[in-house]
Design a protein around this motif. Structure first.
Motif, PDB file in Angstrom:
ATOM      1  N   LYS A   1     -16.472 -19.412  -4.267  1.00 14.45           N
ATOM      2  CA  LYS A   1     -17.530 -18.407  -4.371  1.00 14.45           C
ATOM      3  C   LYS A   1     -16.931 -17.000  -4.479  1.00 14.45           C
ATOM      4  O   LYS A   1     -17.410 -16.168  -5.258  1.00 14.45           O
ATOM      5  N   HIS A   2     -15.898 -16.756  -3.702  1.00 15.59           N
ATOM      6  CA  HIS A   2     -15.217 -15.452  -3.771  1.00 15.59           C
ATOM      7  C   HIS A   2     -14.589 -15.253  -5.161  1.00 15.59           C
ATOM      8  O   HIS A   2     -14.706 -14.172  -5.752  1.00 15.59           O
ATOM      9  N   GLU A   3     -13.940 -16.299  -5.664  1.00 16.65           N
ATOM     10  CA  GLU A   3     -13.344 -16.220  -7.004  1.00 16.65           C
ATOM     11  C   GLU A   3     -14.403 -15.994  -8.071  1.00 16.65           C
ATOM     12  O   GLU A   3     -14.194 -15.218  -9.015  1.00 16.65           O
ATOM     13  N   LEU A   4     -15.561 -16.655  -7.929  1.00 14.70           N
ATOM     14  CA  LEU A   4     -16.649 -16.470  -8.891  1.00 14.70           C
ATOM     15  C   LEU A   4     -17.091 -15.008  -8.948  1.00 14.70           C
ATOM     16  O   LEU A   4     -17.262 -14.448 -10.035  1.00 14.70           O
ATOM     17  N   GLU A   5     -17.274 -14.414  -7.802  1.00 19.28           N
ATOM     18  CA  GLU A   5     -17.694 -12.999  -7.765  1.00 19.28           C
ATOM     19  C   GLU A   5     -16.628 -12.102  -8.395  1.00 19.28           C
ATOM     20  O   GLU A   5     -16.946 -11.176  -9.147  1.00 19.28           O
ATOM     21  N   ARG A   6     -15.378 -12.375  -8.063  1.00 18.21           N
ATOM     22  CA  ARG A   6     -14.282 -11.574  -8.625  1.00 18.21           C
ATOM     23  C   ARG A   6     -14.218 -11.743 -10.142  1.00 18.21           C
ATOM     24  O   ARG A   6     -14.110 -10.755 -10.878  1.00 18.21           O
ATOM     25  N   TYR A   7     -14.318 -12.983 -10.628  1.00 14.85           N
ATOM     26  CA  TYR A   7     -14.254 -13.228 -12.078  1.00 14.85           C
ATOM     27  C   TYR A   7     -15.436 -12.589 -12.803  1.00 14.85           C
ATOM     28  O   TYR A   7     -15.286 -12.073 -13.908  1.00 14.85           O
ATOM     29  N   LYS A   8     -16.620 -12.623 -12.183  1.00 14.19           N
ATOM     30  CA  LYS A   8     -17.779 -11.977 -12.804  1.00 14.19           C
ATOM     31  C   LYS A   8     -17.537 -10.479 -12.959  1.00 14.19           C
ATOM     32  O   LYS A   8     -17.786  -9.907 -14.027  1.00 14.19           O
ATOM     33  N   GLN A   9     -17.055  -9.852 -11.891  1.00 16.08           N
ATOM     34  CA  GLN A   9     -16.804  -8.404 -11.938  1.00 16.08           C
ATOM     35  C   GLN A   9     -15.699  -8.076 -12.942  1.00 16.08           C
ATOM     36  O   GLN A   9     -15.836  -7.152 -13.743  1.00 16.08           O
ATOM     37  N   GLU A  10     -14.620  -8.837 -12.902  1.00 20.87           N
ATOM     38  CA  GLU A  10     -13.508  -8.586 -13.820  1.00 20.87           C
ATOM     39  C   GLU A  10     -13.921  -8.810 -15.274  1.00 20.87           C
ATOM     40  O   GLU A  10     -13.514  -8.048 -16.159  1.00 20.87           O
ATOM     41  N   SER A  11     -14.739  -9.839 -15.518  1.00 17.85           N
ATOM     42  CA  SER A  11     -15.160 -10.090 -16.902  1.00 17.85           C
ATOM     43  C   SER A  11     -16.073  -8.970 -17.401  1.00 17.85           C
ATOM     44  O   SER A  11     -15.981  -8.558 -18.558  1.00 17.85           O
TER      45      SER A  11
ATOM     46  N   TYR B   1     -11.009 -10.910 -21.889  1.00 18.07           N
ATOM     47  CA  TYR B   1     -12.393 -11.175 -21.483  1.00 18.07           C
ATOM     48  C   TYR B   1     -12.703 -12.670 -21.609  1.00 18.07           C
ATOM     49  O   TYR B   1     -13.264 -13.276 -20.687  1.00 18.07           O
ATOM     50  N   GLN B   2     -12.320 -13.270 -22.741  1.00 18.97           N
ATOM     51  CA  GLN B   2     -12.573 -14.698 -22.946  1.00 18.97           C
ATOM     52  C   GLN B   2     -11.819 -15.545 -21.914  1.00 18.97           C
ATOM     53  O   GLN B   2     -12.366 -16.518 -21.386  1.00 18.97           O
ATOM     54  N   ALA B   3     -10.581 -15.166 -21.643  1.00 21.65           N
ATOM     55  CA  ALA B   3      -9.797 -15.910 -20.649  1.00 21.65           C
ATOM     56  C   ALA B   3     -10.454 -15.821 -19.270  1.00 21.65           C
ATOM     57  O   ALA B   3     -10.531 -16.810 -18.531  1.00 21.65           O
ATOM     58  N   LYS B   4     -10.955 -14.631 -18.934  1.00 21.43           N
ATOM     59  CA  LYS B   4     -11.620 -14.451 -17.640  1.00 21.43           C
ATOM     60  C   LYS B   4     -12.907 -15.263 -17.582  1.00 21.43           C
ATOM     61  O   LYS B   4     -13.243 -15.844 -16.548  1.00 21.43           O
ATOM     62  N   LYS B   5     -13.636 -15.334 -18.702  1.00 23.47           N
ATOM     63  CA  LYS B   5     -14.859 -16.130 -18.749  1.00 23.47           C
ATOM     64  C   LYS B   5     -14.540 -17.620 -18.584  1.00 23.47           C
ATOM     65  O   LYS B   5     -15.284 -18.351 -17.933  1.00 23.47           O
ATOM     66  N   ILE B   6     -13.424 -18.077 -19.135  1.00 23.52           N
ATOM     67  CA  ILE B   6     -13.022 -19.481 -18.965  1.00 23.52           C
ATOM     68  C   ILE B   6     -12.712 -19.750 -17.492  1.00 23.52           C
ATOM     69  O   ILE B   6     -13.139 -20.765 -16.934  1.00 23.52           O
ATOM     70  N   LYS B   7     -11.997 -18.800 -16.857  1.00 25.71           N
ATOM     71  CA  LYS B   7     -11.713 -18.955 -15.427  1.00 25.71           C
ATOM     72  C   LYS B   7     -13.012 -18.999 -14.630  1.00 25.71           C
ATOM     73  O   LYS B   7     -13.141 -19.782 -13.679  1.00 25.71           O
ATOM     74  N   LEU B   8     -13.970 -18.178 -15.021  1.00 21.87           N
ATOM     75  CA  LEU B   8     -15.266 -18.151 -14.352  1.00 21.87           C
ATOM     76  C   LEU B   8     -15.959 -19.510 -14.482  1.00 21.87           C
ATOM     77  O   LEU B   8     -16.455 -20.066 -13.497  1.00 21.87           O
ATOM     78  N   HIS B   9     -15.961 -20.057 -15.679  1.00 22.17           N
ATOM     79  CA  HIS B   9     -16.611 -21.358 -15.902  1.00 22.17           C
ATOM     80  C   HIS B   9     -15.878 -22.483 -15.150  1.00 22.17           C
ATOM     81  O   HIS B   9     -16.525 -23.391 -14.615  1.00 22.17           O
ATOM     82  N   LEU B  10     -14.562 -22.414 -15.116  1.00 24.42           N
ATOM     83  CA  LEU B  10     -13.806 -23.422 -14.368  1.00 24.42           C
ATOM     84  C   LEU B  10     -14.097 -23.330 -12.873  1.00 24.42           C
ATOM     85  O   LEU B  10     -14.242 -24.363 -12.188  1.00 24.42           O
ATOM     86  N   ALA B  11     -14.200 -22.112 -12.352  1.00 23.57           N
ATOM     87  CA  ALA B  11     -14.518 -21.941 -10.932  1.00 23.57           C
ATOM     88  C   ALA B  11     -15.935 -22.447 -10.642  1.00 23.57           C
ATOM     89  O   ALA B  11     -16.171 -23.075  -9.596  1.00 23.57           O
ATOM     90  N   GLU B  12     -16.867 -22.185 -11.553  1.00 29.07           N
ATOM     91  CA  GLU B  12     -18.234 -22.695 -11.385  1.00 29.07           C
ATOM     92  C   GLU B  12     -18.241 -24.222 -11.361  1.00 29.07           C
ATOM     93  O   GLU B  12     -18.916 -24.846 -10.526  1.00 29.07           O
ATOM     94  N   ALA B  13     -17.500 -24.824 -12.281  1.00 32.34           N
ATOM     95  CA  ALA B  13     -17.432 -26.290 -12.335  1.00 32.34           C
ATOM     96  C   ALA B  13     -16.786 -26.844 -11.071  1.00 32.34           C
ATOM     97  O   ALA B  13     -17.250 -27.855 -10.521  1.00 32.34           O
ATOM     98  N   SER B  14     -15.738 -26.197 -10.602  1.00 34.36           N
ATOM     99  CA  SER B  14     -15.064 -26.645  -9.376  1.00 34.36           C
ATOM    100  C   SER B  14     -15.993 -26.544  -8.177  1.00 34.36           C
ATOM    101  O   SER B  14     -16.014 -27.436  -7.318  1.00 34.36           O
ATOM    102  N   LEU B  15     -16.779 -25.465  -8.119  1.00 41.85           N
ATOM    103  CA  LEU B  15     -17.721 -25.303  -7.010  1.00 41.85           C
ATOM    104  C   LEU B  15     -18.790 -26.389  -7.056  1.00 41.85           C
ATOM    105  O   LEU B  15     -19.133 -26.977  -6.016  1.00 41.85           O
ATOM    106  N   ARG B  16     -19.300 -26.679  -8.245  1.00 44.67           N
ATOM    107  CA  ARG B  16     -20.298 -27.752  -8.377  1.00 44.67           C
ATOM    108  C   ARG B  16     -19.701 -29.098  -7.927  1.00 44.67           C
ATOM    109  O   ARG B  16     -20.362 -29.893  -7.247  1.00 44.67           O
ATOM    110  N   GLN B  17     -18.457 -29.351  -8.310  1.00 42.52           N
ATOM    111  CA  GLN B  17     -17.798 -30.605  -7.919  1.00 42.52           C
ATOM    112  C   GLN B  17     -17.644 -30.674  -6.387  1.00 42.52           C
ATOM    113  O   GLN B  17     -17.882 -31.719  -5.773  1.00 42.52           O
TER     114      GLN B  17
END
Length: 189
Positions: A96-106, A57-73
């Motif tokens: 955006k697709h990865e963000l949705e997937r990471y949210k659901q997976e987390s 769960y924590q690893a997935k949340k880190i991926k989610l935060h990294l994807a959010e940061a990448s999208l902002r960049q």
């Protein structure tokens, strides 16, 4: 002579009751120990599974935060350099697709970890029942020993009382009944 035989017969009868009591209590203690050891092993596996699920769960949340940061960049880069906005569009869509997937997976992983912890709580409750049973049965055996040594029925009756309480918690542990006495658990814990 007749009085000596009567006293001797009473002691023999008392010792027979004590022996029978100790045998029954020992059988209950032995079977309870086997079941409790199995519960402890299962609880340890459940705890490891829960820890693994929380790590996922924590690893997935880190991926989610990294994807959010990448999208902002990517969005900031598109604003800073409008000429690259078209080229960044596919990457933004992918993020955006990865963000949705990471949210659901987390969320799924969080539910999985919580379920593992709930299973552990159920096992903890059963383990507590066997601990209480073991304590009551041990006291019952000690009372039976005192009855044999003192040739007195009162400790034998106390032994039967503690034995009955131990048997009740033993049965509750095997059956999975919710017979948890919090103050006693905290006293023994």
């Amino acid at each position: 002579m007749e009085v000596e035989i009567s006293v001797e017969a009473e002691k023999k009868r008392l010792n027979s009751w004590v022996a029978l009591t100790v045998v029954l209590l020992s059988v209950l203690m032995g079977l309870g120990k086997l079941k409790d050891d199995n519960i402890v092993q299962t609880r340890q596996l459940q705890k490891a599974d829960a820890a693994d699920a929380w790590s996922e769960y924590q690893a997935k949340k880190i991926k989610l935060h990294l994807a959010e940061a990448s999208l902002r960049q990517a969005e900031m880069l598109a604003i800073a350099n409008p000429a690259s906005a078209g080229a960044l569009k596919p990457r933004q869509q992918q993020l955006k697709h990865e963000l949705e997937r990471y949210k659901q997976e987390s969320q799924d992983l969080q539910r999985k970890a919580q379920a593992k912890e709930q299973g552990m709580e159920t096992l903890n409750a059963r383990h507590d029942l066997f601990d209480i049973s073991d304590a009551a049965l041990s006291i019952a055996v000690a009372c039976a020993a005192v009855a044999a040594l003192s040739a007195n029925l009162l400790p034998l009756f106390a032994s039967w009382g503690f034995g009955a309480a131990g048997a009740l918690f033993w049965l509750a542990g095997f059956a999975g009944w919710n017979l948890r006495i919090e103050w006693l658990v905290s006293l023994l814990g």
